[in-house]
Design a protein around this motif. Structure first.
Motif, PDB file in Angstrom:
ATOM      1  N   ALA A  69      18.673  53.266 -13.362  1.00  0.00           N
ATOM      2  CA  ALA A  69      18.557  53.211 -11.896  1.00  0.00           C
ATOM      3  C   ALA A  69      19.838  53.685 -11.213  1.00  0.00           C
ATOM      4  O   ALA A  69      19.783  54.374 -10.187  1.00  0.00           O
ATOM      5  CB  ALA A  69      18.210  51.799 -11.445  1.00  0.00           C
ATOM      6  N   GLU A  70      20.997  53.343 -11.788  1.00  0.00           N
ATOM      7  CA  GLU A  70      22.271  53.700 -11.180  1.00  0.00           C
ATOM      8  C   GLU A  70      22.480  55.214 -11.127  1.00  0.00           C
ATOM      9  O   GLU A  70      23.162  55.724 -10.245  1.00  0.00           O
ATOM     10  CB  GLU A  70      23.431  53.039 -11.926  1.00  0.00           C
ATOM     11  CG  GLU A  70      23.507  51.537 -11.726  1.00  0.00           C
ATOM     12  CD  GLU A  70      22.532  50.758 -12.606  1.00  0.00           C
ATOM     13  OE1 GLU A  70      22.046  51.302 -13.621  1.00  0.00           O
ATOM     14  OE2 GLU A  70      22.233  49.599 -12.261  1.00  0.00           O
ATOM     15  N   GLU A  92      21.282  56.597  -7.750  1.00  0.00           N
ATOM     16  CA  GLU A  92      21.832  56.043  -6.505  1.00  0.00           C
ATOM     17  C   GLU A  92      22.676  57.041  -5.721  1.00  0.00           C
ATOM     18  O   GLU A  92      22.846  56.896  -4.517  1.00  0.00           O
ATOM     19  CB  GLU A  92      22.645  54.784  -6.792  1.00  0.00           C
ATOM     20  CG  GLU A  92      21.780  53.612  -7.203  1.00  0.00           C
ATOM     21  CD  GLU A  92      22.574  52.347  -7.430  1.00  0.00           C
ATOM     22  OE1 GLU A  92      23.829  52.399  -7.461  1.00  0.00           O
ATOM     23  OE2 GLU A  92      21.946  51.292  -7.583  1.00  0.00           O
ATOM     24  N   THR A  97      11.690  59.398  -5.038  1.00  0.00           N
ATOM     25  CA  THR A  97      11.785  58.572  -6.238  1.00  0.00           C
ATOM     26  C   THR A  97      11.740  59.452  -7.476  1.00  0.00           C
ATOM     27  O   THR A  97      11.292  60.590  -7.434  1.00  0.00           O
ATOM     28  CB  THR A  97      10.628  57.557  -6.321  1.00  0.00           C
ATOM     29  OG1 THR A  97       9.398  58.261  -6.372  1.00  0.00           O
ATOM     30  CG2 THR A  97      10.639  56.587  -5.139  1.00  0.00           C
ATOM     31  N   TYR A 146      12.094  54.762  -9.827  1.00  0.00           N
ATOM     32  CA  TYR A 146      13.478  54.574  -9.381  1.00  0.00           C
ATOM     33  C   TYR A 146      13.662  55.254  -8.030  1.00  0.00           C
ATOM     34  O   TYR A 146      13.421  56.452  -7.903  1.00  0.00           O
ATOM     35  CB  TYR A 146      14.461  55.192 -10.383  1.00  0.00           C
ATOM     36  CG  TYR A 146      14.329  54.643 -11.777  1.00  0.00           C
ATOM     37  CD1 TYR A 146      14.930  53.440 -12.133  1.00  0.00           C
ATOM     38  CD2 TYR A 146      13.606  55.340 -12.740  1.00  0.00           C
ATOM     39  CE1 TYR A 146      14.816  52.943 -13.416  1.00  0.00           C
ATOM     40  CE2 TYR A 146      13.481  54.845 -14.035  1.00  0.00           C
ATOM     41  CZ  TYR A 146      14.089  53.649 -14.362  1.00  0.00           C
ATOM     42  OH  TYR A 146      13.972  53.160 -15.638  1.00  0.00           O
ATOM     43  N   PRO A 147      14.126  54.526  -7.022  1.00  0.00           N
ATOM     44  CA  PRO A 147      14.364  55.171  -5.722  1.00  0.00           C
ATOM     45  C   PRO A 147      15.605  56.053  -5.772  1.00  0.00           C
ATOM     46  O   PRO A 147      16.560  55.775  -6.508  1.00  0.00           O
ATOM     47  CB  PRO A 147      14.575  53.999  -4.769  1.00  0.00           C
ATOM     48  CG  PRO A 147      15.033  52.870  -5.634  1.00  0.00           C
ATOM     49  CD  PRO A 147      14.406  53.095  -6.995  1.00  0.00           C
ATOM     50  N   THR A 185      20.494  51.450  -3.724  1.00  0.00           N
ATOM     51  CA  THR A 185      19.548  50.358  -3.708  1.00  0.00           C
ATOM     52  C   THR A 185      20.112  49.256  -2.819  1.00  0.00           C
ATOM     53  O   THR A 185      21.284  48.884  -2.971  1.00  0.00           O
ATOM     54  CB  THR A 185      19.327  49.820  -5.130  1.00  0.00           C
ATOM     55  OG1 THR A 185      18.948  50.913  -5.959  1.00  0.00           O
ATOM     56  CG2 THR A 185      18.263  48.744  -5.165  1.00  0.00           C
ATOM     57  N   LYS A 231      21.418  45.937  -1.557  1.00  0.00           N
ATOM     58  CA  LYS A 231      21.940  44.780  -2.290  1.00  0.00           C
ATOM     59  C   LYS A 231      21.310  43.500  -1.717  1.00  0.00           C
ATOM     60  O   LYS A 231      21.046  43.408  -0.524  1.00  0.00           O
ATOM     61  CB  LYS A 231      23.471  44.690  -2.159  1.00  0.00           C
ATOM     62  CG  LYS A 231      24.186  45.942  -2.635  1.00  0.00           C
ATOM     63  CD  LYS A 231      23.965  46.168  -4.107  1.00  0.00           C
ATOM     64  CE  LYS A 231      24.719  47.417  -4.545  1.00  0.00           C
ATOM     65  NZ  LYS A 231      24.178  48.062  -5.675  1.00  0.00           N
TER      66      LYS A 231
END
Length: 160
Positions: free
Chosen positions: A49-50, A53, A133, A150-151, A155, A157
């Motif tokens: 996911a990271e 970002e 995504t 995954y966007p 993301t 927090k």
């Protein structure tokens, strides 16, 4: 089999008629997409996911046809964000080179079909979509399924 792809379901109504006849992945349920990384088989999913970002959602147009020797495709413009996504995932997971390092260049594309003599279909080009995504796709006995989405971009927090 696993892969990462940006799905474009809004384009399916235009591309499905040719893709379902000429692209095995469409017949297995995978809609219009641009592959980010295939195959994708990291030892664990930590950190996936990271990777996404730092890429903001972006608009894309498919304005022209392209061809590999046996594949007819639509070329995305801009293509640089797709190349950057592929390079970022590959850098984070170096044991997962694009297409097992079979090709020297990353060429983002939306496959329409396989066949050297496949004719260009009538499509209302440009086709416009938004990449928001990246989907982790898994091929099962029943076809392709989206295992995770995954966007793009940071993301939010959680608040304490």
């Amino acid at each position: 089999m696993n892969g990462l792809a940006v799905l474009f379901p809004t384009l399916d109504r235009h591309t499905d008629p040719i893709r379902r006849r000429h692209d095995p992945s469409a017949a297995q349920g995978l809609g219009a997409h641009v592959t980010v990384l295939f195959p994708f088989h990291p030892p664990d999913m930590d950190g996936v996911a990271e990777v996404f970002e730092t890429t903001q959602p972006f608009d894309v147009q498919f304005v022209r046809f392209g061809r590999f020797p046996e594949i007819l495709y639509l070329a995305p413009e801009p293509d640089a964000p797709f190349v950057a996504l592929t390079r970022a995932v590959w850098a984070a997971f170096p044991d997962c080179p694009p297409y097992e390092d079979a090709f020297g260049t990353i060429v983002p594309h939306l496959t329409l079909g396989h066949g050297a003599d496949l004719a260009q279909p009538e499509l209302p080009l440009p086709l416009t979509a938004r990449a928001e995504t990246v989907s982790h796709m898994t091929l099962t006995a029943d076809g392709w399924i989206e295992a995770r989405r995954y966007p793009l971009g940071p993301t939010p927090k959680e608040q304490p």
